[in-house]
Design an enzyme around this catalytic site. Sequence first.
Site, PDB file in Angstrom:
ATOM      1  N   GLU B  30       0.777  -1.159  -0.187  1.00 30.44           N
ATOM      2  CA  GLU B  30      -0.027   0.076  -0.026  1.00 30.44           C
ATOM      3  C   GLU B  30       0.895   1.284  -0.036  1.00 30.44           C
ATOM      4  OE1 GLU B  30      -2.077  -0.825   3.410  1.00 30.44           O
ATOM      5  OE2 GLU B  30      -3.025  -2.578   2.782  1.00 30.44           O
ATOM      6  N   GLU B  61      -4.938  -6.341   2.748  1.00 29.96           N
ATOM      7  CA  GLU B  61      -3.778  -7.159   3.386  1.00 29.96           C
ATOM      8  C   GLU B  61      -3.874  -8.664   2.954  1.00 29.96           C
ATOM      9  OE1 GLU B  61      -5.292  -4.484   5.219  1.00 29.96           O
ATOM     10  OE2 GLU B  61      -3.259  -3.128   5.409  1.00 29.96           O
ATOM     11  N   PHE B  84       2.084  -1.432   8.422  1.00 34.95           N
ATOM     12  CA  PHE B  84       2.305  -1.471   9.946  1.00 34.95           C
ATOM     13  C   PHE B  84       2.253  -2.655  10.544  1.00 34.95           C
ATOM     14  CE2 PHE B  84       1.443   2.903   9.685  1.00 34.95           C
ATOM     15  CZ  PHE B  84       1.954   3.627  10.615  1.00 34.95           C
ATOM     16  N   HIS B 130      -0.841   1.176  16.410  1.00 31.21           N
ATOM     17  CA  HIS B 130       0.183   1.310  15.303  1.00 31.21           C
ATOM     18  C   HIS B 130       1.801   1.290  16.153  1.00 31.21           C
ATOM     19  CE1 HIS B 130      -3.096   2.911  13.020  1.00 31.21           C
ATOM     20  NE2 HIS B 130      -2.491   2.836  12.129  1.00 31.21           N
TER      21      HIS B 130
END
Lengths: 365, 325
Positions: B30, B61, B84, B130
Site C-alpha cells: 500500500e 492485506e 504497520f 500502530h
Amino acid sequence: MSATTKSAPEQGTDHDADDATPATGDDAEAATADASADGHLDDVVRLGLYEQVVRIRTFEERAYRLFMEGLVKGTSHLSLGMEAIAAGFGEAMRADDYTFCTYRGHAHTLARGTDMGGVMAELLGRATGVCGGKGGSMHLTSVEHGAMGSYAIIGAHLPIANGAAWSAQIRGTGQVAVCFFGDGTTNIGAFHEALNLAKVWDLPVVFVCENNLYMEYTAIGDVTAVEHPAADRASAYGLPSIIVDGNDPEAVYEVATEAIARARAGEGPSLIEAKTYRHGGHSRADPGTYRPAEEVEAWLERDPMPTYRARLQETGITEERLEEIEARAQSDVDAATEFAKSSPVPELQAAYTNVWADGGSSWRN
Amino acid sequence: MAELITYRDAVARGLAQEMRHDETVHFIGEDVAAAGGVFKATKGLLEEFGPERVRDTPISEEAILGAAMGAAMTGIRPVAEIMFSDFLATCWDLVAVEIPKTRYMTDGQISLPLVIRTANGGGLRFGAQHSQAVENWAMSIPGLKVVAPSNPKDVIGLLAAAIRDPDPVLFFEQKSLYPTKGEVPDGEIVDELGVATTVRQGSDVTIVALASMVRRAVEAADELDSLGISAEVIDLRSLVPLDTNTIIESVKRTTRMITVEENPRLCGWGAEIVSIVAEECIWHIDGPLTRVTTPHIPLPSADALEDEFLPSVERIVAAAQKVVQ
C-alpha cells in the site's frame, strides 16, 4: 485421460474454414472448435467429460466407504453430486494451468490427472500419498499436475490464486489460475479483496463458486443479502454476472472454456456461479438432515451422472462405450484402493522434514 | 569506502540491490510505489524499476499476501509490504496458517521464497494499534523465518539474505529507527540469516537485544562500564533461525544474562532464550536470568507514558546491576 481429450480441438469440424488467421494457442482453438456440425460438443470431449464425472463419483463413493470402515481418519468432504463442475473445468484447462481448491478438493485434484493411487494413499495417511501423508484429505496437492493445493480456511486461496495468475502475467506464459470455492466463501473478506485486485490488475484467473445451497449446516440464503451469492456480487467488481447449471458437464465445460480463453487472452478475470447440490452432508460427521426431503429428492433427479449418461445415449453414444468408461473407473479405483491399503505409513522422521527448503525443521544452531 | 545512510534509505537500497540482482523480484504494498512508502523507505524504486515490478495495491492485506504467496509458488520472488506490523492481524491467516504450512503440508512440493516487510514497534506516539512489537507472534509459528535488523548495514544485508532465502521471511523494520544513521560499505551487501552479532564485548553480564533495543543495550553497557560492570551486548538480528551458539558461548563466559525485548511481557522471545539458557547451561549461571520487557499492557500514546514503559536505558542498567550483585 485429460491429455487425450485436450487434443479434441484438432478433430473439430469447421474452425479452420471459418478462421483465416491461424489460432494463437490451444485456448483459441478450444474456444471455437469443440462443437461438431450437429451442434453437440465433439464426442471426444463429451466422453472425456463423462469419464471425469464417473471417475470422481467412483472415487468419492469408495472414499466414503473407506471412511466408514475406519481406514480413513479425520474428516472428509465429498463432491458427490457436484462432479460436473470439476469435470467441466478439468477438461477445459490447459495442462500447465493452475487449480486452487478447497478442503472439498478430491474432485478438482483428480480432474487434473493426479494419480488416483497417490490421492487415495493420502486419504489413508500413507507414505505414498501425494503429500507423503502430511496433507490429508483437506490438503491434496500435485504441483506436477497444476493442482496447486487444497486450502482448508474459507476464502484463503482466492488471493493466492490471484498470485499465481499475477506470476503467469509477469512471466507471460499464458497460464490461467482456476479457483474453486463454496457458496459460504462469498461472505468472507478475502473473497471481496481477491475479486477487486483480480479486476484491478486484470489477472488471468477464473473464480468458480460451487453453490450447493448450504455453507455447512446453514442455508446460504438464510445469511446472505442477495439471491445469487457470487453472481450478484460480480458487478461490484466490474465483472459480468455468470450463472451456470453446475450439474451439466457440458454447460460447465462451455462456460469454463470461454472464461479461460478470456483470461488467457489478457481480458481479465471471471466469476462463475455454478448451481449444484451435494448428495451428502457437509462432512463425514454430517448426515445433512437439515435439508428438506423434497429438496434432496428434486436434486437427486438432477444427479449429473445418470442424467448425463442418458443424454449421451440419446445423442448417439453407445452403451458399450459408457460401460467401458465405467469399468475403467471401477478398476482404477480398485487399484488405487489396493495401492493405498498396501502402502506403508510414514516414517516418524517424516514429521521433521520439509518445514524448510533445506528439507529439515531446524530453527536454531 | 563507506557512507553514512539512514535505516530508511537502507531499505530502498537493499530492495534496489536485489531487484537489480534478480529480475524475478517484485515489490507490492500500500502506497509503496508512487508515494515511496508512508515512511518513505521505498522512495525511488518505482522510478528505477517501473510499475510492473513496484506496484501499489488496494488496502487489502489478505490480497497483498495472497498475491505474494501465489506468485512465490510459481517462480516469482515477491516482497510484500504490510504498512504497520499491527496490520498483520488483518491477514493473519496468510501469515500464520497458509504461508508457513504449505511447504510442509505438500511435503516439499511448494516453495515460498517470499519476504513480508513491515514497520514494527513503538516510540512514535502512534498509540496501541500502530506501535505493537509483534515479532514474538511470528516467532511462535513453525515455518516462518523472523528477522529484525538494528542498523542500516544489517537492513541491506539481511534484506538481501531474506529475499534470496528459499523460505518465507517476516522482516521487521523498527519504525523508530528509520531516521537513524549508520555506516554502510559500498557495493553489494549480502548477509546471512541466523547469525547473531556481538556488538560489544564484556565479561560480567550478557545483554541480548533486538532491533531498537540494541542501541539502548549498548548505551546501557556504556553506562554500566562507568559503574564498574562489563557488559557484553548481542544483537540477535534474527529470531528464526536463532543463533543459540553465540548466546550460550557468551553466557558461559559472563555467567549472567538479561534479555531486552520491546514486546509485551507474556510469551516474549526473551522467555524462550531464558528457557534455552536455563536448560543448557544453568550450571554456569551466577545470577537470575532476567527479562526486561514492555509491561503486559497495550502501548499508550502519550509520550510521557510511552517513554516510561518501553524498556529504557535506565531499566536495562538497573536490571544488569541487580543480576551482578
